[in-house]
Design an enzyme around this catalytic site. Sequence first.
Site, PDB file in Angstrom:
ATOM      1  N   PHE A  15     -16.721 -12.508  21.687  1.00 15.63           N
ATOM      2  CA  PHE A  15     -15.399 -12.508  21.056  1.00 15.63           C
ATOM      3  C   PHE A  15     -14.740 -11.133  21.123  1.00 15.63           C
ATOM      4  O   PHE A  15     -13.703 -10.946  21.775  1.00 15.63           O
ATOM      5  CB  PHE A  15     -15.537 -13.021  19.623  1.00 15.63           C
ATOM      6  CG  PHE A  15     -14.425 -12.657  18.686  1.00 15.63           C
ATOM      7  CD1 PHE A  15     -13.102 -12.802  19.058  1.00 15.63           C
ATOM      8  CD2 PHE A  15     -14.703 -12.155  17.414  1.00 15.63           C
ATOM      9  CE1 PHE A  15     -12.069 -12.450  18.201  1.00 15.63           C
ATOM     10  CE2 PHE A  15     -13.689 -11.812  16.547  1.00 15.63           C
ATOM     11  CZ  PHE A  15     -12.371 -11.956  16.940  1.00 15.63           C
ATOM     12  N   LEU A  75     -22.139  -3.876  22.002  1.00 17.89           N
ATOM     13  CA  LEU A  75     -21.694  -4.956  21.114  1.00 17.89           C
ATOM     14  C   LEU A  75     -22.641  -6.151  21.170  1.00 17.89           C
ATOM     15  O   LEU A  75     -22.335  -7.214  20.629  1.00 17.89           O
ATOM     16  CB  LEU A  75     -20.287  -5.431  21.505  1.00 17.89           C
ATOM     17  CG  LEU A  75     -19.088  -4.590  21.076  1.00 17.89           C
ATOM     18  CD1 LEU A  75     -19.007  -3.285  21.849  1.00 17.89           C
ATOM     19  CD2 LEU A  75     -17.796  -5.371  21.269  1.00 17.89           C
ATOM     20  N   ASN A 101     -32.860   0.385  24.423  1.00 19.22           N
ATOM     21  CA  ASN A 101     -32.560   0.331  25.856  1.00 19.22           C
ATOM     22  C   ASN A 101     -31.197   0.934  26.183  1.00 19.22           C
ATOM     23  O   ASN A 101     -31.046   1.639  27.189  1.00 19.22           O
ATOM     24  CB  ASN A 101     -32.637  -1.115  26.355  1.00 19.22           C
ATOM     25  CG  ASN A 101     -34.054  -1.643  26.382  1.00 19.22           C
ATOM     26  OD1 ASN A 101     -35.002  -0.884  26.593  1.00 19.22           O
ATOM     27  ND2 ASN A 101     -34.226  -2.935  26.178  1.00 19.22           N
ATOM     28  N   LYS A 107     -29.021   8.314  27.421  1.00 25.25           N
ATOM     29  CA  LYS A 107     -29.755   9.574  27.578  1.00 25.25           C
ATOM     30  C   LYS A 107     -29.936   9.917  29.060  1.00 25.25           C
ATOM     31  O   LYS A 107     -29.720  11.052  29.486  1.00 25.25           O
ATOM     32  CB  LYS A 107     -31.111   9.445  26.883  1.00 25.25           C
ATOM     33  CG  LYS A 107     -32.028  10.646  27.011  1.00 25.25           C
ATOM     34  CD  LYS A 107     -33.256  10.449  26.122  1.00 25.25           C
ATOM     35  CE  LYS A 107     -34.293  11.531  26.384  1.00 25.25           C
ATOM     36  NZ  LYS A 107     -35.417  11.066  27.171  1.00 25.25           N
ATOM     37  N   TYR A 147     -30.451  -9.861  10.769  1.00 23.72           N
ATOM     38  CA  TYR A 147     -29.216  -9.214  11.244  1.00 23.72           C
ATOM     39  C   TYR A 147     -28.947  -7.926  10.470  1.00 23.72           C
ATOM     40  O   TYR A 147     -28.751  -6.870  11.062  1.00 23.72           O
ATOM     41  CB  TYR A 147     -28.047 -10.182  11.085  1.00 23.72           C
ATOM     42  CG  TYR A 147     -26.732  -9.670  11.638  1.00 23.72           C
ATOM     43  CD1 TYR A 147     -26.515  -9.587  13.008  1.00 23.72           C
ATOM     44  CD2 TYR A 147     -25.699  -9.291  10.781  1.00 23.72           C
ATOM     45  CE1 TYR A 147     -25.313  -9.142  13.517  1.00 23.72           C
ATOM     46  CE2 TYR A 147     -24.494  -8.850  11.276  1.00 23.72           C
ATOM     47  CZ  TYR A 147     -24.291  -8.771  12.650  1.00 23.72           C
ATOM     48  OH  TYR A 147     -23.099  -8.312  13.147  1.00 23.72           O
ATOM     49  N   LYS A 151     -29.402  -4.308  12.231  1.00 18.48           N
ATOM     50  CA  LYS A 151     -28.285  -3.383  12.425  1.00 18.48           C
ATOM     51  C   LYS A 151     -28.551  -2.044  11.727  1.00 18.48           C
ATOM     52  O   LYS A 151     -28.170  -0.985  12.234  1.00 18.48           O
ATOM     53  CB  LYS A 151     -26.995  -4.002  11.890  1.00 18.48           C
ATOM     54  CG  LYS A 151     -26.431  -5.134  12.744  1.00 18.48           C
ATOM     55  CD  LYS A 151     -25.851  -4.620  14.042  1.00 18.48           C
ATOM     56  CE  LYS A 151     -25.081  -5.704  14.782  1.00 18.48           C
ATOM     57  NZ  LYS A 151     -24.474  -5.219  16.049  1.00 18.48           N
ATOM     58  N   THR A 177     -13.650  -9.597  11.355  1.00 18.77           N
ATOM     59  CA  THR A 177     -12.631  -9.533  12.402  1.00 18.77           C
ATOM     60  C   THR A 177     -12.403 -10.945  12.931  1.00 18.77           C
ATOM     61  O   THR A 177     -13.328 -11.756  12.988  1.00 18.77           O
ATOM     62  CB  THR A 177     -13.097  -8.599  13.535  1.00 18.77           C
ATOM     63  OG1 THR A 177     -13.360  -7.304  12.990  1.00 18.77           O
ATOM     64  CG2 THR A 177     -12.045  -8.466  14.621  1.00 18.77           C
TER      65      THR A 177
END
Length: 315
Positions: A15, A75, A101, A107, A147, A151, A177
């Site tokens: 999205f 994202l 990852n 890096k 979740y 995060k 959002t």
Amino acid sequence: MSVLEKVLVAGGAGFIGSHLCKRLIALGARVLCADNFTTGAQSNVQELLANGRFELIEHDVARPLQADIDRIYNLACPASPVHYQRDPVSTIKTNVHGAINMLDLAKERNARILQASTSEVYGDPEVHPQSESYWGHVNPIGLRGCYDEGKRCAETLFFDYSRQFGVEIKVLRIFNTYGPHMQPNDGRVISNFIVQALRGDAITIYGDGSQTRSFCYVDDLVDGMISFMKSPSDFTGPVNMGTPYEVSMMELANMILQLAGGRSEIEYRPLPQGDPKQRRPDIRLAREALGWEPRVSLLDGLKETVAYFRKTLSA
């Protein structure tokens, strides 16, 4: 933005990611869009596929990725409870392994990287509105922990990579959002209400409808993301982005019913476990450091979103 800048958008067919890809292409960047299509869809970026500066690859960020890039927007992760609770272990892996990852790639390539974090790091807040200095009130073993804690761990990794390896990071905490390209079945309140209203089904309100949220239109958020990525390297965040204007679930339902022209009734159900009663960002930092604040009103944004779903459901 230089036409030579090469940008990786992980989760770019989702999205928010699809809107970001479109904006970056318009600004002259070369965009590598990586998505495993768990919740993203190729149709979201279909119009970009013919552009020579856009490339779409199927990739899961839980696996390492090699790419020649200058900037990374991470994202990648299912963002609605319906999706991230379906496979909670995969959600944690996406958040934690995915962050590692993407940070390793940043890096290696000396690339600046932005983490799309979330207001969920605040949990069911005991402080209102929520500022970046608030550490949150999160249940680590609840249904939403995969979740929320995923995060939170990703944020820890970003700041540790910055301190230990000098990786240039940006950590963005995204509040609710909405807009076109939302999935009809993602379980989020705006998409739920719109789809129910357009189909003439009962509008499902959890609790008594007095709980509040604040909703930011996706175009405003993308403006803020790009501005944050361009900001000085020592401005790492975390930064809240969302609208500071609250609306109750009952008010939202009535607005959508009016725009959709439906005659749906209201159906009340028990509040889900861990669902916060209120959430609203303190966006003073974004205003002061980036000159950013949302400009699209809830009414105007809902008009665009209802029109999108009307077209999508009739296709």
